[in-house]
Design an enzyme around this catalytic site. Structure first.
Site, mmCIF file in Angstrom:
data_model
loop_
_atom_site.group_PDB
_atom_site.id
_atom_site.type_symbol
_atom_site.label_atom_id
_atom_site.label_comp_id
_atom_site.label_asym_id
_atom_site.label_seq_id
_atom_site.Cartn_x
_atom_site.Cartn_y
_atom_site.Cartn_z
ATOM 1 N N ARG A 158 -8.659 -0.626 4.653
ATOM 2 C CA ARG A 158 -7.796 0.366 4.005
ATOM 3 C C ARG A 158 -6.429 -0.222 3.691
ATOM 4 N NH1 ARG A 158 -7.504 6.002 7.002
ATOM 5 N NH2 ARG A 158 -6.046 6.186 5.265
ATOM 6 N N CYS A 163 -5.315 12.911 12.698
ATOM 7 C CA CYS A 163 -5.820 11.553 12.503
ATOM 8 C C CYS A 163 -5.691 10.842 13.849
ATOM 9 C CB CYS A 163 -5.076 10.882 11.365
ATOM 10 S SG CYS A 163 -3.864 9.710 11.862
ATOM 11 N N LYS A 168 0.850 -1.206 0.000
ATOM 12 C CA LYS A 168 0.000 0.000 0.000
ATOM 13 C C LYS A 168 0.882 1.252 0.000
ATOM 14 C CE LYS A 168 -1.815 1.523 4.015
ATOM 15 N NZ LYS A 168 -1.590 2.943 4.334
ATOM 16 N N ASN A 169 1.886 1.296 0.886
ATOM 17 C CA ASN A 169 2.654 2.530 1.067
ATOM 18 C C ASN A 169 3.712 2.769 0.001
ATOM 19 O OD1 ASN A 169 1.028 3.082 3.189
ATOM 20 N ND2 ASN A 169 2.524 2.594 4.785
ATOM 21 N N ASP A 197 4.608 0.797 12.176
ATOM 22 C CA ASP A 197 3.408 0.140 11.655
ATOM 23 C C ASP A 197 3.284 -1.307 12.107
ATOM 24 O OD1 ASP A 197 3.359 1.839 8.414
ATOM 25 O OD2 ASP A 197 2.845 2.454 10.455
#
Ligand code: EPZ
Length: 417
Positions: free
Chosen positions: A397, A117, A22-23, A305
């Site tokens: 996500r 966030c 994803k990143n 993460d």
């Protein structure tokens, strides 16, 4: 909103394929704004954040064609709206990654400031400072970043905090600037290197990606390229922890062991036996793991993460584990929820002391952010009885088909619509 119902106690075994990162995909998709020629990407993960980014690029004017093999062709020949509206940016702060490319290619951009966030305030001051150093005129009005520039000029930029998307935004902008840009104290994450490799395939002149100093020689234009996104190291790490916690034995295919040294080292310290090939990882775990201490920091140190996932590992491991979070100021949202499952966790500032218990008990819990949600799934896999996790849009996500992959490994996970 969807929920996940997980019945704990199953030992995970078997093999799964790891999806694209994803990143890495998020900045690489935005790189399509840097050229009027097509960019073809392979191994794109099917995630909500990816569709949000494709929607945003479409809004700007990029032509997008998805194929049935999980690839996508992006063609930014005619960009019509040089903006990233609040409605899209509020759902995904990584939308800030269109700022550098739009400014470099078109000389202007209007991008909503990302709000805060769940895990912290997450300012973008270093993105803005770097672009100003390259000659951009930037004003903040009514919650929007208004940027204008003639052709950006190469500059020597020192980033006083290591920032992943800040490094990526400035690296992309620098590819079309006149002259040389030097990014100092740059992020060294593998996803930064993947973006650099894609930009080089498009004709950019970049040296030093992966080190703390990246040198970019601006060129007139970038051209068409075909690029394959790297595997997702955080998805890989998450499934390795899941298998280790259940005393299981799994193989990850299409993974990236060379980007996971700190995580693999910690799992071995906890008692897992791990063998790596160039794109696969085999893990076998004992019935019960040993608690480990960890401290998050920029790559190549232990990734923030993966912090919540190791908190779950320590919750049922033998002994006491100390978990220190140094990147974000509020990344312990999962602790309160894990306590509902019976975890024994004390927080002192940015350190959590986790005292391992024999068993967690299933309960209803709520996901708060992407990796915290993943840690609740891990805890649920070993909790007695059923756990229901609410607000799992956070998980969707960043984890492609999480229930399919876990059930393929023998877990009992049900999605409740
Ligand atoms: C990237 O976020 C990742 N997201 C995050 O992954 C990851 O947690 C983070 O890097 C750290 O590794 C993407 O790559 C899309 P930062 P990013 O800028 O770039 C401060 C996930 O779970 N900072 O490296 O937004 C900031 O407040 C997500 O997939 C400034 O002060 O993170 C933080 O304390 C969550 N000013 C630190 O730097 C700035 O201008 C690191 O943030 C920028 C950042």
């Amino acid at each position: 909103m969807d929920k996940l119902a997980i019945r704990g106690g199953k030992r995970l075994q078997g093999e799964i394929r790891i999806s694209g990162a994803k990143n890495a995909a998020l900045p690489i998709l935005c790189a399509s704004l840097l050229t009027g020629e097509p960019l073809y990407l392979d191994n794109l993960p099917r995630l909500n954040d990816i569709s949000t980014t494709l929607t945003l690029l479409g809004h700007i004017g990029v032509q997008i064609a998805l194929d049935e093999r999980g690839g996508v062709e992006l063609h930014g020949a005619a960009l019509t709206r040089l903006e990233a509206p609040y409605s899209l940016v509020k759902t995904m702060r990584a939308s800030i990654l269109v700022l550098g490319p739009m400014l470099a290619r078109c000389g202007e951009a209007r991008v909503s400031l990302p709000g805060g966030c769940a895990i912290g305030s997450r300012p973008v001051d270093l993105h803005i400072k770097g672009l100003q150093a390259m000659g951009a005129q930037i004003d903040i009005e009514h919650g929007y970043i208004l940027a204008r520039a003639g052709r950006l000029r190469g500059a020597r930029i020192f980033m006083d905090t290591v920032t992943v998307t800040g490094t990526e935004n400035l690296m992309m902008a620098a590819t079309l600037a006149s002259g040389t840009t030097i990014l100092e104290n740059a992020a060294r994450e593998p996803e930064v290197v993947d973006l650099a490799d894609c930009l080089i395939a498009m004709g950019a002149d970049i040296r030093g990606a992966g080190s703390d100093t990246i040198t970019i020689q601006g060129v007139e234009r970038l051209h068409a390229a075909h690029y394959r996104i790297m595997p997702d190291r955080i998805e890989s790490g998450t499934y390795l922890v899941a298998a280790a916690m259940t005393g299981g034995a799994i193989t990850l295919r299409d993974s990236c062991p060379q980007a996971l040294d700190a995580v693999i080292e910690k799992l071995r310290e906890a008692g897992a036996v791990i063998h790596c090939d160039h794109d696969s990882i085999d893990l076998t775990a004992p019935a019960r793991l040993r608690a480990v201490n960890l401290r998050t920091a920029p790559y190549p140190a232990f990734p923030t993460d993966m912090q919540a996932q190791f908190m779950a590992l320590n919750a049922t491991a033998e002994g006491v584990g100390r978990v220190t979070e140094t990147i974000f100021e509020n990344r312990f949202m999962h602790v309160q929820e894990m306590r509902r499952l019976g975890a024994q966790i004390e927080i002192e500032g940015n350190t959590a002391l986790v005292r391992g218990v024999e068993h967690l008990q299933g309960a209803t819990v709520m996901a708060t952010d992407l990796r915290a949600s993943a840690s609740l799934v891990l805890a649920a896999l070993v909790a007695e009885g059923e756990t229901v996790i609410e607000r799992i849009y956070h998980i969707d996500r960043g984890y492609e088909c999480i229930e399919e992959k876990l059930n393929q490994l023998g877990a009992s996970v049900r999605r409740i619509h």
